[in-house]
Design an enzyme around this catalytic site. Structure first.
Site, mmCIF file in Angstrom:
data_model
loop_
_atom_site.group_PDB
_atom_site.id
_atom_site.type_symbol
_atom_site.label_atom_id
_atom_site.label_comp_id
_atom_site.label_asym_id
_atom_site.label_seq_id
_atom_site.Cartn_x
_atom_site.Cartn_y
_atom_site.Cartn_z
ATOM 1 N N THR A 128 -0.077 -22.594 19.499
ATOM 2 C CA THR A 128 -1.402 -22.243 20.020
ATOM 3 C C THR A 128 -2.125 -21.214 19.152
ATOM 4 O O THR A 128 -1.490 -20.341 18.545
ATOM 5 C CB THR A 128 -1.318 -21.706 21.469
ATOM 6 O OG1 THR A 128 -2.625 -21.284 21.879
ATOM 7 C CG2 THR A 128 -0.360 -20.552 21.612
ATOM 8 N N THR B 202 0.815 -1.219 0.000
ATOM 9 C CA THR B 202 0.000 0.000 0.000
ATOM 10 C C THR B 202 0.843 1.260 0.000
ATOM 11 O O THR B 202 0.485 2.263 -0.620
ATOM 12 C CB THR B 202 -0.917 0.009 1.249
ATOM 13 O OG1 THR B 202 -1.803 -1.089 1.144
ATOM 14 C CG2 THR B 202 -1.710 1.285 1.354
ATOM 15 N N CYS C 137 -3.948 -19.041 20.484
ATOM 16 C CA CYS C 137 -3.946 -17.812 21.289
ATOM 17 C C CYS C 137 -2.853 -16.878 20.788
ATOM 18 O O CYS C 137 -1.779 -17.329 20.404
ATOM 19 C CB CYS C 137 -3.674 -18.118 22.764
ATOM 20 S SG CYS C 137 -4.958 -19.083 23.534
ATOM 21 N N THR D 33 2.882 -9.802 14.461
ATOM 22 C CA THR D 33 1.711 -10.323 13.773
ATOM 23 C C THR D 33 0.838 -9.143 13.367
ATOM 24 O O THR D 33 0.802 -8.134 14.076
ATOM 25 C CB THR D 33 1.001 -11.326 14.708
ATOM 26 O OG1 THR D 33 0.270 -12.238 13.958
ATOM 27 C CG2 THR D 33 0.117 -10.702 15.740
ATOM 28 N N ASP E 153 0.089 -7.056 4.579
ATOM 29 C CA ASP E 153 -0.643 -8.322 4.701
ATOM 30 C C ASP E 153 0.258 -9.505 5.051
ATOM 31 O O ASP E 153 -0.112 -10.346 5.860
ATOM 32 C CB ASP E 153 -1.403 -8.626 3.397
ATOM 33 C CG ASP E 153 -2.585 -7.686 3.196
ATOM 34 O OD1 ASP E 153 -2.946 -6.971 4.154
ATOM 35 O OD2 ASP E 153 -3.147 -7.666 2.086
ATOM 36 N N SER F 67 1.516 -7.542 -1.307
ATOM 37 C CA SER F 67 2.246 -8.595 -0.591
ATOM 38 C C SER F 67 1.458 -9.893 -0.470
ATOM 39 O O SER F 67 1.991 -10.907 -0.016
ATOM 40 C CB SER F 67 2.701 -8.112 0.783
ATOM 41 O OG SER F 67 1.641 -8.072 1.690
HETATM 42 N N1 ASP Z 1 -2.643 -5.547 0.334
HETATM 43 C C1 ASP Z 1 -1.579 -4.674 0.778
HETATM 44 C C2 ASP Z 1 -0.293 -5.485 0.768
HETATM 45 O O1 ASP Z 1 -0.062 -6.250 1.663
HETATM 46 C C3 ASP Z 1 -1.884 -4.160 2.150
HETATM 47 C C4 ASP Z 1 -0.865 -3.207 2.720
HETATM 48 O O2 ASP Z 1 0.204 -2.964 2.208
HETATM 49 O O3 ASP Z 1 -1.164 -2.622 3.771
HETATM 50 O O4 ASP Z 1 0.464 -5.359 -0.143
#
Ligand code: ASP
Length: 339
Positions: free
Chosen positions: A272, A14, A274, A162, A90, A58
């Site tokens: 996990t 993005t 979690c 994450t 992502d 990504s």
């Molecule tokens: N879909 C985009 C990517 O992972 C989302 C981002 O960059 O925030 O390339």
């Protein structure tokens, strides 16, 4: 005179995207980034950039592209103080994890960043992210010998990170390890949390074995689904996402299915579901059978780190499953908390 030098590896995401006529976002060339952040052209450290052959969303990230990124860094390793990888959010945590396992004896910062809104948009979070990531990667204030993610004022260990939000600017979290630095008026580095500086030269692991799977448990999961995953042709390893501290159904069909897979040589790794906390096999009776049949406990690793570590180790030690299992249960790059 410019002393410190940073190399930007632009992969897409993005941060560098523009909208087409229909409103969908597409990756665009790196020049637009300089247009959106003109300050980059005259920072007090030198910046150069390289770009993947095809810049991507990504969602299209692959192990082959991880090798391309790692080789760009490897080729330029001696010429720069640090590296910033511009990447979509992502799969950023997967790439950060994969790179952390690929680089052995990393002594320079590799900082991944991106944004939730494209740099060209007025409210973009990208400007702040890229400027802070560059400052951290320059090593002017502290040299972090790690692959990290910088996002919304926090620097996280890459293989502990994450993505937790598709909406907030604060898109990443590291639940089981504190952030390595926090950016406010100054950037506060927590040096005691960094990995130790290596004394040996950098080595780059480039083999991945993708014959792996992730099997997420849910109440009601049946033999057909479990059998389909564990019976996949050529399967070498599976990460099972279990409940709580590593618990799973105690049904005979389930344990037998795992047991047969393990006897065929498939590595089964217990992670996990979690977000925080660790797998502790035998804490509950609901994990004793898995322990007995040889399921490997992965501690408090993230799912992103678990699957990338498994692919990397299977690629590095083909034919030596016992060694792969041993390494999966140990911390290689600070991805698991050890006492
Ligand atoms: N879909 C985009 C990517 O992972 C989302 C981002 O960059 O925030 O390339």
């Amino acid at each position: 005179m410019l002393h410190n030098r940073v190399l930007i590896v632009y992969t897409g995401g993005t941060i560098g995207m523009v909208q087409d006529e229909s409103g969908s976002l597409h990756p665009f060339a790196l020049d637009r980034i300089y247009d959106a952040v003109p300050q980059l052209r005259n920072c007090s450290y030198g910046i150069d950039s390289v770009t993947l052959d095809n810049i991507i969303d990504s969602s299209n990230m692959t192990p082959a592209l991880w090798v391309d990124i790692a080789e760009m860094i490897e080729r330029n390793y001696d010429s720069y103080d640090g590296f910033v990888v511009l990447h979509g959010t992502d799969t950023m945590a997967y790439t950060a994890s994969a790179l952390s396992f690929m680089f052995k004896n990393l002594s320079k910062p590799v900082v991944l960043t991106g944004s939730q809104l494209p740099l060209g948009m007025l409210r973009s979070d990208g400007r702040e992210n890229i400027i802070c990531a560059l400052e951290i990667a320059s090593g002017r204030q502290a040299v972090i010998p790690e692959v990290c993610i910088f996002f919304e004022n926090h620097l996280y260990r890459g293989n502990r990170s994450t993505k937790l939000s598709a909406e907030n600017f604060d898109a990443f979290e590291s639940y089981n390890y504190p952030s390595l630095a926090k950016a406010g008026i100054t950037i506060q580095f927590k040096d005691r949390l960094f990995l130790p500086m290596p004394t040996e030269p950098l080595q780059v692991r480039k083999q991945f074995d993708t014959r792996v799977a992730i099997l997420k448990l849910f109440p009601g999961i049946g033999p057909e689904v479990v059998g389909a995953v564990l019976g996949a042709e050529g399967l070498q390893g599976v990460v099972i996402e279990t409940y709580g501290s590593g618990n799973a159904p105690t049904d005979k069909w389930f344990i037998d299915a795992l047991d047969q897979a393990i006897r065929r040589g498939v590595i089964v790794l217990n992670v996990t579901q979690c977000k925080a906390g660790a797998v502790k096999m035998r804490q509950y009776a609901a994990s004793c059978d898995m322990d007995r049949i040889g399921v490997v406990a992965a501690g408090d690793i993230t799912i992103e780190a678990a699957i990338t570590k498994m692919m990397c180790l299977l690629g590095e030690y083909p034919g030596d499953k016992e060694h792969v299992k041993l390494r999966l249960s140990q911390s290689l790059r600070g991805e698991i908390t050890t006492q």
